[in-house]
Scaffold this motif. Structure first.
Motif, mmCIF file in Angstrom:
data_model
loop_
_atom_site.group_PDB
_atom_site.id
_atom_site.type_symbol
_atom_site.label_atom_id
_atom_site.label_comp_id
_atom_site.label_asym_id
_atom_site.label_seq_id
_atom_site.Cartn_x
_atom_site.Cartn_y
_atom_site.Cartn_z
ATOM 1 N N MET A 36 0.831 -1.208 0.000
ATOM 2 C CA MET A 36 0.000 0.000 0.000
ATOM 3 C C MET A 36 0.868 1.263 0.000
ATOM 4 S SD MET A 36 -3.055 -1.105 2.632
ATOM 5 C CE MET A 36 -3.782 0.534 2.532
ATOM 6 N N VAL A 37 1.966 1.232 0.783
ATOM 7 C CA VAL A 37 2.854 2.399 0.824
ATOM 8 C C VAL A 37 3.505 2.611 -0.546
ATOM 9 C CG1 VAL A 37 4.983 3.306 1.834
ATOM 10 C CG2 VAL A 37 3.263 2.247 3.305
ATOM 11 N N CYS A 38 4.050 1.554 -1.126
ATOM 12 C CA CYS A 38 4.689 1.680 -2.452
ATOM 13 C C CYS A 38 3.692 2.163 -3.495
ATOM 14 C CB CYS A 38 5.290 0.347 -2.857
ATOM 15 S SG CYS A 38 6.688 -0.180 -1.832
ATOM 16 N N ARG A 39 2.476 1.609 -3.472
ATOM 17 C CA ARG A 39 1.472 2.021 -4.450
ATOM 18 C C ARG A 39 1.113 3.489 -4.285
ATOM 19 N NH1 ARG A 39 -4.045 2.533 -4.526
ATOM 20 N NH2 ARG A 39 -5.083 2.124 -6.550
ATOM 21 N N SER A 40 0.996 3.934 -3.029
ATOM 22 C CA SER A 40 0.653 5.333 -2.784
ATOM 23 C C SER A 40 1.770 6.272 -3.246
ATOM 24 C CB SER A 40 0.378 5.532 -1.293
ATOM 25 O OG SER A 40 0.098 6.877 -1.016
ATOM 26 N N LEU A 41 3.034 5.901 -2.974
ATOM 27 C CA LEU A 41 4.151 6.747 -3.380
ATOM 28 C C LEU A 41 4.264 6.833 -4.901
ATOM 29 C CD1 LEU A 41 6.846 5.653 -0.761
ATOM 30 C CD2 LEU A 41 5.491 7.766 -0.787
ATOM 31 N N ILE A 42 4.119 5.667 -5.568
ATOM 32 C CA ILE A 42 4.237 5.670 -7.029
ATOM 33 C C ILE A 42 3.070 6.432 -7.654
ATOM 34 C CG2 ILE A 42 4.269 4.193 -9.075
ATOM 35 C CD1 ILE A 42 5.598 2.029 -7.387
ATOM 36 N N ARG A 43 1.894 6.304 -7.102
ATOM 37 C CA ARG A 43 0.737 7.032 -7.646
ATOM 38 C C ARG A 43 0.923 8.538 -7.488
ATOM 39 N NH1 ARG A 43 -4.280 8.961 -6.054
ATOM 40 N NH2 ARG A 43 -5.982 8.554 -7.558
ATOM 41 N N ARG A 44 1.434 8.939 -6.317
ATOM 42 C CA ARG A 44 1.670 10.376 -6.101
ATOM 43 C C ARG A 44 2.723 10.899 -7.062
ATOM 44 N NH1 ARG A 44 2.858 11.964 -0.034
ATOM 45 N NH2 ARG A 44 0.793 10.981 0.089
ATOM 46 N N ALA A 45 3.761 10.065 -7.313
ATOM 47 C CA ALA A 45 4.802 10.497 -8.247
ATOM 48 C C ALA A 45 4.255 10.638 -9.662
ATOM 49 C CB ALA A 45 5.955 9.513 -8.207
ATOM 50 N N ILE A 46 3.368 9.761 -10.049
ATOM 51 C CA ILE A 46 2.784 9.849 -11.393
ATOM 52 C C ILE A 46 1.924 11.099 -11.529
ATOM 53 C CG2 ILE A 46 1.171 8.738 -12.987
ATOM 54 C CD1 ILE A 46 2.164 6.051 -11.943
ATOM 55 N N LEU A 47 1.116 11.361 -10.514
ATOM 56 C CA LEU A 47 0.225 12.525 -10.592
ATOM 57 C C LEU A 47 0.988 13.839 -10.568
ATOM 58 C CD1 LEU A 47 -2.673 11.330 -8.243
ATOM 59 C CD2 LEU A 47 -2.616 11.365 -10.752
ATOM 60 N N ARG A 48 2.218 13.840 -10.027
ATOM 61 C CA ARG A 48 3.020 15.072 -9.990
ATOM 62 C C ARG A 48 3.786 15.311 -11.285
ATOM 63 N NH1 ARG A 48 5.696 15.101 -3.875
ATOM 64 N NH2 ARG A 48 3.735 15.510 -2.749
ATOM 65 N N ARG A 49 3.740 14.354 -12.213
ATOM 66 C CA ARG A 49 4.435 14.533 -13.483
ATOM 67 C C ARG A 49 3.600 15.425 -14.389
ATOM 68 N NH1 ARG A 49 8.292 10.739 -15.019
ATOM 69 N NH2 ARG A 49 8.334 12.018 -16.925
ATOM 70 N N HIS A 50 3.825 16.743 -14.253
ATOM 71 C CA HIS A 50 3.058 17.690 -15.075
ATOM 72 C C HIS A 50 3.531 17.716 -16.520
ATOM 73 C CE1 HIS A 50 0.974 19.162 -11.537
ATOM 74 N NE2 HIS A 50 2.170 19.310 -10.897
#
Length: 293
Positions: A36-50
């Motif tokens: 869950m932690v890895c998924r949350s971090l990777i998802r946040r990183a994807i959403l920050r890729r403007h």
């Protein structure tokens, strides 16, 4: 209250004593938390890729969710593999018990599928299954009901009964369909005389008896034979009666009359042939034995 805690401890004690179960539960919790932690971090990183478009980021988020689900499934299999295997063995044992208990029912259903797929017979056909001969009056998923043929002999006194046959017999016994090729069937009548009797006259009388009866429906039989040739590309079936001679017994001469007869009139025609034969033989030669099959 103290008694309640004691009962709860007594119920949980066997589970707590299972160290393998506790270990797997701890590993499972750590694995889920880490995933869950890895998924949350990777998802946040994807959403920050403007620098990526909205459609690309949405696609990567979907990929991440599907990959996380696959990793979760594989992890659960690796962690709880032994327990899953034990549970699967229990399921196999239960399934085997169910199959053994319902084996006959399953065979009956398979027999019904075989009957439908092969078009072996239909309602109204005259068939023979496992030595039981009769007309099909009903069919269902597990059984076939026959109205027993009126073909009588000295070994069978009661006929015309309703017989319910399990469809499982269709998988192990041959099915003889007398109606498959139309309204006529080749009937065989056996007669035995003594060796010192006039077998030539017996042969002639038996042939004449068959010819007299066959002449009554010769026109319809000829039309039926032409229809079989056209529909099934068969050779012309036997039209005229014929007699064959057998010497299977030392003291007897066997005569076998083969004659085409209409379905539903076999027993009647057999009796007529035998009576004509006896009438023809009674003047000079005595009949030693007669048998109809």
């Amino acid at each position: 209250m103290q008694g309640y805690y004691e009962r709860l401890a007594a119920a949980l004690l066997p589970m707590l004593a299972d160290r393998a179960l506790i270990r797997d539960a701890i590993i499972c919790a750590v694995f889920i938390f880490s995933l869950m932690v890895c998924r949350s971090l990777i998802r946040r990183a994807i959403l920050r890729r403007h620098d990526l478009g909205p459609e690309v980021r949405r696609r990567w988020v979907v990929y991440l969710r599907n990959c996380s689900l696959g990793v979760f499934t594989l992890g659960m299999i690796f962690i709880w593999g032994h327990e899953i295997q034990t549970f699967a063995v229990s399921l196999v044992a239960i399934a085997a018990a169910i199959v053994l208990a319902t084996k006959e029912m399953i065979l009956c259903m398979l027999g019904s599928i075989f009957r439908s797929s092969s078009n072996a017979f239909a309602v109204g056909d005259r068939v023979e299954i496992g030595g039981i001969r009769g007309q099909v009056i009903d069919m269902n998923l597990v059984s076939t009901t026959l109205m027993e043929s009126s073909h009588a002999s000295h070994r069978q006194g009661t006929v015309g009964r309703g017989v319910t046959v399990p469809n499982s017999l269709l998988l192990s016994q041959p099915v003889f369909n007398e109606s498959m090729l139309g309204d006529y069937v080749l009937q065989t009548i056996h007669v035995a005389i003594l060796r010192n009797d006039n077998w030539e006259k017996a042969e002639r009388v038996l042939m004449e008896a068959g010819g007299v009866i066959a002449a009554e429906y010769a026109h319809d039989l000829s039309r039926h034979a032409r229809e079989l040739e056209r529909r099934y590309a068969l050779e012309s079936p036997m039209m005229e009666p014929r007699v064959r001679i057998f010497l299977d017994h030392y003291e007897e001469i066997g005569l076998q009359l083969q004659i085409a007869v209409p379905l539903g009139h076999r027993a009647k025609i057999e009796q007529r042939v035998l009576r004509l034969f006896l009438q023809g033989m009674s003047t000079n030669t005595s009949l030693a034995k007669s048998d109809v099959k």
